[in-house]
Enzyme design. Structure first.
Site, short mmCIF file in Angstrom:
data_model
loop_
_atom_site.label_atom_id
_atom_site.label_comp_id
_atom_site.label_asym_id
_atom_site.label_seq_id
_atom_site.Cartn_x
_atom_site.Cartn_y
_atom_site.Cartn_z
N GLU A 1 45.15 41.07 46.27
CA GLU A 1 45.25 42.46 45.83
C GLU A 1 43.88 43.03 45.47
O GLU A 1 43.51 44.13 45.90
CB GLU A 1 46.19 42.54 44.63
CG GLU A 1 46.49 43.97 44.19
CD GLU A 1 47.57 44.02 43.12
OE1 GLU A 1 48.13 45.10 42.92
OE2 GLU A 1 47.83 42.99 42.47
N CYS B 1 36.20 35.33 37.20
CA CYS B 1 36.94 35.06 38.45
C CYS B 1 36.25 33.98 39.27
O CYS B 1 35.09 34.13 39.66
CB CYS B 1 37.06 36.34 39.26
SG CYS B 1 37.85 36.12 40.85
N ALA C 1 46.36 37.25 42.57
CA ALA C 1 45.15 37.91 42.08
C ALA C 1 44.14 38.14 43.20
O ALA C 1 43.44 39.16 43.23
CB ALA C 1 44.51 37.08 40.97
N GLU D 1 34.28 39.23 51.24
CA GLU D 1 35.32 40.02 51.90
C GLU D 1 34.99 41.51 51.88
O GLU D 1 35.18 42.22 52.86
CB GLU D 1 36.66 39.80 51.21
CG GLU D 1 37.35 38.51 51.54
CD GLU D 1 38.73 38.46 50.91
OE1 GLU D 1 39.63 39.17 51.38
OE2 GLU D 1 38.89 37.70 49.93
N SER E 1 40.92 42.04 46.44
CA SER E 1 40.06 42.16 47.62
C SER E 1 40.44 43.35 48.47
O SER E 1 39.58 44.07 48.99
CB SER E 1 40.13 40.87 48.45
OG SER E 1 39.59 39.78 47.74
#
Length: 412
Positions: free
Chosen positions: A245, A359, A242, A368, A247
């Site tokens: 991908e 999340c 999770a 990021e 980010s």
């Protein structure tokens, strides 16, 4: 099976993938809860309204455990697209309910400390610069495949505690998983099995000799939290799957937004601090996660006049909630100054989901995005698209939003 209230868009249509705005607008002119047929045997309810989505995402009435639905539905998910069946892969935070979820999330919270996430800032900046160094002298490159994805894999590997010597394997696995719909099922399953197999000796090594990483923190709490190895491997696998991908696509989607909108790019050049609200607005308008994991009502329930039976699959369309005009006036207008502060934005959009399944890596993902985009344009202020926006290929993916590649030109 025909639906009299079938949605006015096809979620898997290529035109919708490339530009979902008109489709979202059509959906918001209908009911916020409607049916969609993905394929025979899989006819989920689709949640598009902001308010009802927020409720569904947070109410314990809606389970994320596939065991909450009937076997024919699980079978229909299992034979489907790779991204649809991730909830069936192991027992992790996105596929269990309380009390198991409470136990796992408490453990993950102790591992994902504020200190550990703060310590990632320096490595993320270094990884971004190092990845850009590998592209030095190039006249063109693919932002997704050659910058955002390797960067995202490095970050998640650093967090987990993957030795530097092994990270190329994870980059190879990550590239395959991100393009899962372009691969056959055997390739996807093989990569998933290889990655899960890698974690078995890693857990054993960290038990014997702990390090300052997430795996060591998880292993050290193993006995206290009563997690078995299967749950631990599932947790780490899900974190990688999770985390890298979403980010990578956040960085890529934000880059595409700036490359195709000169005014927004110029505003960022004038004031680099605008990267924070810009990333938040990308998350609202073009967030990488279109749909979180499946939901299944544990009993019959009525939503906005629709009667949902216990166990029927439910999909929350996060992209549509970010463009709900009842929540966000003029929703298609990209406006980083829409909110008074980045914190206010974070409290309103649902790009990282909501409730107990919000999340846990949201802070890292945001960081990021900010670092990845800022460093890219700082190194290449002349960057431009190699293809016209309408020539870009969008992923044929139900859960994630992103292009297959983002080719750019560095110099004339």
């Amino acid at each position: 099976m025909a639906f009299e209230d079938a949605p006015p868009v096809d979620l898997l249509d290529s035109a919708f993938m490339a530009d979902p705005g008109p489709g979202y607008a059509d959906l918001h002119r209908t009911e916020p809860v409607t049916r969609v047929q993905l394929r025979p045997g899989l006819n989920p309810w689709l949640i598009t309204g902001y308010d009802v989505a927020k409720w569904v995402l947070s109410d314990p009435l809606f389970s994320v455990d596939p065991a909450s639905t009937e076997e024919p539905v699980r079978a229909a998910i299992a034979v489907g697209r790779a991204e649809e069946k991730t909830a069936l892969l192991g027992r992790h935070l996105l596929s269990v309910d309380p009390p198991d979820h409470t136990r796992m999330r408490r453990l993950m919270s102790r591992a994902l400390t504020a200190r550990r996430m703060l310590q990632l800032q320096g490595p993320v900046e270094a990884f971004a610069e190092a990845q850009l160094d590998t592209l030095a002298g190039r006249a063109d490159f693919d932002v997704l495949g050659e910058y955002a994805l390797p960067l995202a894999v490095e970050v998640i590997c650093e967090l987990i505690g993957i030795p530097a010597a092994d990270r190329q394997m994870f980059k190879d696995w990550g590239a395959l998983l991100v393009r899962a719909e372009l691969q056959d099922d055997a390739s996807f399953d093989r990569a998933a099995d290889e990655m899960a197999g890698y974690f078995v000796p890693l857990l054993a090594a960290r038990r014997k000799e702990p390090a300052d990483d997430l795996v060591s923190a998880l292993v050290s709490a193993h006995d206290e939290e009563h997690l078995d190895d299967y749950e631990l491997i599932s947790l780490v696998y899900q974190l990688f799957f999770a985390g890298h991908e979403s980010s990578a696509y956040l960085i890529t989607n934000a880059t595409l937004r700036l490359l195709s909108h000169p005014d927004e790019r110029a505003a960022l050049e004038r004031d680099p601090a605008q990267i924070e609200p810009l990333i938040e607005e990308v998350l609202r308008v073009d967030g990488p996660v279109k749909v979180p994991t499946w939901r299944f009502p544990v009993r019959d329930v009525e939503l906005c006049g629709r009667k949902l039976r216990a166990g029927e699959p439910v999909l929350v369309l996060l992209g549509a909630t970010g463009r709900d005009p009842r929540r966000f006036p003029d929703p298609d207008r990209f406006a980083p100054d829409r909110f008074e502060s980045t914190r206010a934005a974070a409290q309103q959009h649902l790009a990282f989901s909501h409730g107990i399944h919000h999340c846990m890596g949201a802070a890292v993902g945001r960081m990021e995005g900010r670092v990845g985009v800022a460093r890219l344009f700082a190194r290449h202020p002349e960057l431009r698209l190699a293809w016209a926006p309408e020539e870009l290929r969008w992923r044929d993916n139900l859960m994630m939003r992103g292009v297959c590649e983002l080719p750019v030109l560095v110099r004339e």
